[in-house]
Design an enzyme around this catalytic site. Structure first.
Site, PDB file in Angstrom:
ATOM      1  N   ARG A  22      55.154  26.518  37.586  1.00 19.59           N
ATOM      2  CA  ARG A  22      53.503  26.608  38.512  1.00 19.59           C
ATOM      3  C   ARG A  22      52.376  25.879  38.058  1.00 19.59           C
ATOM      4  O   ARG A  22      52.084  25.992  36.422  1.00 19.59           O
ATOM      5  CB  ARG A  22      52.709  27.780  38.363  1.00 19.59           C
ATOM      6  CG  ARG A  22      53.821  29.122  39.359  1.00 19.59           C
ATOM      7  CD  ARG A  22      53.343  30.627  39.281  1.00 19.59           C
ATOM      8  NE  ARG A  22      54.205  30.959  40.314  1.00 19.59           N
ATOM      9  CZ  ARG A  22      54.063  32.962  40.398  1.00 19.59           C
ATOM     10  NH1 ARG A  22      52.793  33.130  41.107  1.00 19.59           N
ATOM     11  NH2 ARG A  22      54.609  32.733  40.836  1.00 19.59           N
ATOM     12  N   SER A 133      56.323  55.399  46.053  1.00 20.86           N
ATOM     13  CA  SER A 133      56.592  54.019  46.373  1.00 20.86           C
ATOM     14  C   SER A 133      57.369  53.009  47.060  1.00 20.86           C
ATOM     15  O   SER A 133      58.317  53.129  47.319  1.00 20.86           O
ATOM     16  CB  SER A 133      56.061  52.843  44.414  1.00 20.86           C
ATOM     17  OG  SER A 133      55.961  51.896  44.566  1.00 20.86           O
ATOM     18  N   LYS A 152      59.872  58.434  39.150  1.00 17.30           N
ATOM     19  CA  LYS A 152      59.357  57.527  40.998  1.00 17.30           C
ATOM     20  C   LYS A 152      60.472  57.634  41.591  1.00 17.30           C
ATOM     21  O   LYS A 152      61.862  57.456  41.389  1.00 17.30           O
ATOM     22  CB  LYS A 152      58.860  56.440  40.486  1.00 17.30           C
ATOM     23  CG  LYS A 152      59.687  55.662  39.472  1.00 17.30           C
ATOM     24  CD  LYS A 152      59.634  53.752  39.032  1.00 17.30           C
ATOM     25  CE  LYS A 152      59.781  52.841  38.408  1.00 17.30           C
ATOM     26  NZ  LYS A 152      60.856  53.599  37.122  1.00 17.30           N
ATOM     27  N   HIS A 213      43.870  43.413  50.815  1.00 16.42           N
ATOM     28  CA  HIS A 213      43.631  42.623  52.067  1.00 16.42           C
ATOM     29  C   HIS A 213      42.675  42.664  53.092  1.00 16.42           C
ATOM     30  O   HIS A 213      43.186  41.695  54.546  1.00 16.42           O
ATOM     31  CB  HIS A 213      44.844  41.457  52.195  1.00 16.42           C
ATOM     32  CG  HIS A 213      45.810  41.568  50.804  1.00 16.42           C
ATOM     33  ND1 HIS A 213      45.437  39.855  50.624  1.00 16.42           N
ATOM     34  CD2 HIS A 213      46.568  41.615  49.757  1.00 16.42           C
ATOM     35  CE1 HIS A 213      46.283  39.471  49.463  1.00 16.42           C
ATOM     36  NE2 HIS A 213      46.262  40.610  49.095  1.00 16.42           N
ATOM     37  N   THR A 241      39.349  45.571  46.836  1.00 14.46           N
ATOM     38  CA  THR A 241      39.233  44.638  45.989  1.00 14.46           C
ATOM     39  C   THR A 241      37.393  44.058  46.594  1.00 14.46           C
ATOM     40  O   THR A 241      36.987  44.326  47.523  1.00 14.46           O
ATOM     41  CB  THR A 241      40.250  43.658  46.083  1.00 14.46           C
ATOM     42  OG1 THR A 241      39.727  42.700  44.896  1.00 14.46           O
ATOM     43  CG2 THR A 241      40.742  42.838  47.244  1.00 14.46           C
ATOM     44  N   LYS A 244      38.378  39.081  47.010  1.00 12.44           N
ATOM     45  CA  LYS A 244      39.120  39.180  48.871  1.00 12.44           C
ATOM     46  C   LYS A 244      37.909  38.395  49.624  1.00 12.44           C
ATOM     47  O   LYS A 244      36.694  37.047  50.082  1.00 12.44           O
ATOM     48  CB  LYS A 244      39.878  39.304  49.087  1.00 12.44           C
ATOM     49  CG  LYS A 244      40.773  39.456  47.811  1.00 12.44           C
ATOM     50  CD  LYS A 244      41.804  39.595  48.526  1.00 12.44           C
ATOM     51  CE  LYS A 244      43.517  39.482  47.492  1.00 12.44           C
ATOM     52  NZ  LYS A 244      43.532  39.787  45.867  1.00 12.44           N
ATOM     53  N   THR A 273      36.801  48.210  27.969  1.00 10.35           N
ATOM     54  CA  THR A 273      36.344  47.522  28.708  1.00 10.35           C
ATOM     55  C   THR A 273      35.036  46.909  29.493  1.00 10.35           C
ATOM     56  O   THR A 273      33.928  47.484  29.630  1.00 10.35           O
ATOM     57  CB  THR A 273      37.370  46.515  29.492  1.00 10.35           C
ATOM     58  OG1 THR A 273      37.660  45.701  30.145  1.00 10.35           O
ATOM     59  CG2 THR A 273      37.371  47.659  31.090  1.00 10.35           C
ATOM     60  N   THR A 274      34.523  45.355  29.042  1.00 13.41           N
ATOM     61  CA  THR A 274      33.420  45.428  29.747  1.00 13.41           C
ATOM     62  C   THR A 274      33.479  45.707  30.897  1.00 13.41           C
ATOM     63  O   THR A 274      33.857  44.803  31.450  1.00 13.41           O
ATOM     64  CB  THR A 274      32.804  43.980  29.395  1.00 13.41           C
ATOM     65  OG1 THR A 274      32.545  43.645  27.520  1.00 13.41           O
ATOM     66  CG2 THR A 274      31.210  43.299  29.436  1.00 13.41           C
ATOM     67  N   THR A 359      57.427  35.946  42.590  1.00 16.72           N
ATOM     68  CA  THR A 359      55.839  36.244  44.163  1.00 16.72           C
ATOM     69  C   THR A 359      56.506  36.397  44.973  1.00 16.72           C
ATOM     70  O   THR A 359      56.082  37.937  45.846  1.00 16.72           O
ATOM     71  CB  THR A 359      54.666  35.187  44.085  1.00 16.72           C
ATOM     72  OG1 THR A 359      54.412  34.956  43.655  1.00 16.72           O
ATOM     73  CG2 THR A 359      54.173  36.385  44.869  1.00 16.72           C
TER      74      THR A 359
END
EC number: 2.3.1.37
Length: 414
Positions: A22, A133, A152, A213, A241, A244, A273-274, A359
């Site tokens: 990549r 899942s 699972k 998405h 999210t 997007k 985390t911040t 991916t």
């Protein structure tokens, strides 16, 4: 070269030999000229950007972020527990809860973190939990379930019959959760959401849907496929999210007060985390509010999606047929897919990033086309013409490619 350098070098060489190395493209996006960007001192058209509606450059969003920047500064100053719990992020969470008709929301630094740390934390809260899942769930979901070390079961993609068989095998009184995505990003297929909800109710399972998405793009207010189907209230956890359709960055979950509070008090990806800077939280809030009130962007987006697919049909360009805005062209060869991507960019000024393993599965390497409301008829025609010419130059037979795309489609929905 040191012992360790040799190890890393061999690893890189192996990836290169498989045609899946990549390389990042150095892009200069143009906020005043979306979806154009600059690459190698040339103007290009972006056809693979996840800024689905161009909200990153929307005047309301940019002006709100500038105001917040001048008012609050650049950073948040700390974690949510120590100095970083600002008014802007609280307003954002309130807006998200309202969007999905839930009691509460919790914002994370990314969608990946939201999935990963929430799912892992559910297993801490309920040590006996069992995960169910979909086999093509995102890497962040897989990471969260794997790190939880909980039991699972992986059900075949979109296969509710197989899901029910697995649910039947577990004690109905044992904690369990079905985890799935509303739309799968590499293929563009929608989950049978209502069927999954019914099964979860039947077998006493929670439901966790990833809407990354689809939020902003579907539903009367942009609440995703669950809103479109009028079933948001029947899903226990809705994850999404801000990076997007809303054009900013960050991830979130929405649910009832107790569940969200339990995750807030447990999830290491949240605690250690911040927090998101106020400038980002403010921009995201204004983006969400705009898309709640305006349907113009969604209507135009769907018009462009339809025009693109119709153009591909006219030019006999093979693509993976689905009902969503994601338009994959499966080529099935990592070398040719990478070459096609590079030729589009360097010879035609069109940027479509090639997608290779890991991916997507080997043998299904592809170009994934992402239309936006800003893509014009000319841009669609230019892309179609370029693809036909490149396919001919690379000896990619349209008939064979069509068969491959149809074969993949049938395998996914079987």
């Amino acid at each position: 070269m040191s012992y360790y350098d040799i190890i890393f070098s061999k690893h890189i060489d192996k990836i290169k030999s498989e045609g899946r190395y990549r390389e990042f493209k150095a892009l200069k996006r143009q906020a005043d000229n979306f979806p154009f960007a600059e690459h190698a001192n040339k103007q290009i058209v972006m056809w693979c950007i996840n800024d689905y509606l161009g909200m990153s450059k929307h005047a309301k969003v940019m002006h709100a972020s500038i105001d917040a920047l001048l008012k609050y500064g650049v950073g948040s100053g700390g974690t949510r527990n120590i100095g970083g719990n600002n008014i802007a992020i609280l307003e954002l969470e309130k807006e998200l809860a309202n969007l999905h008709k839930k009691q509460a929301a919790l914002v994370f630094t990314s969608g990946f973190v939201a999935n990963d740390t929430t799912l892992a934390s559910l297993a801490k809260i309920m040590p006996d939990i069992v995960f169910f899942s979909d086999e093509l769930n995102h890497a962040s979901i897989i990471a969260g379930i794997t790190s939880s070390r909980a039991e699972k079961y992986i059900y075949r993609h979109l296969d509710v019959k197989h899901l029910e068989e697995l649910l039947q095998s577990v004690d109905i009184n044992r904690p369990k959760i079905v985890v799935f995505e509303s739309a799968y990003s590499m293929d563009g297929f929608f989950s049978p959401i209502k069927d999954i909800i019914n099964l979860a109710k039947k077998y006493n399972a929670l439901t966790f849907i990833d809407e990354v998405h689809t939020v902003g793009l579907y539903g009367k207010q942009g609440g995703g496929i669950a809103e479109l189907l009028n079933c948001s209230d029947q899903i226990d956890i809705i994850q999404g999210t801000l990076a997007k359709a809303y054009g900013t960055i960050g991830g979130y979950i929405t649910s009832n007060h107790n569940l969200v509070d339990a995750i807030r008090l447990t999830a290491p990806g949240f605690i250690f985390t911040t927090s998101l800077p106020p400038v980002i939280s403010t921009a995201a809030t204004h983006s969400i509010r705009h898309l709640k009130e305006s349907n113009e962007e969604r209507i135009k987006h769907q018009e462009v999606v339809t025009k693109l697919k119709n153009s591909f049909e006219r030019f006999n360009i093979p693509y993976l047929k689905n009902e969503s805005h994601i338009v994959p062209i499966i080529i099935g060869d990592p070398i040719k897919t990478a070459k096609a991507s590079n030729m589009l960019l360097n010879e035609y000024g069109i940027y479509v990033q090639h997608i290779n393993f890991p991916t997507v599965p080997r043998g299904t390497e592809r170009l994934r086309i992402i239309p936006t409301p800003a893509h014009t008829d000319k841009m669609i025609n230019d892309l179609s013409v370029a693809l036909v010419q490149i396919f001919a130059e690379l000896d990619i037979e349209l008939s064979s490619a069509k068969e491959l795309n149809e074969e993949v489609r049938l395998n996914l929905i079987a």
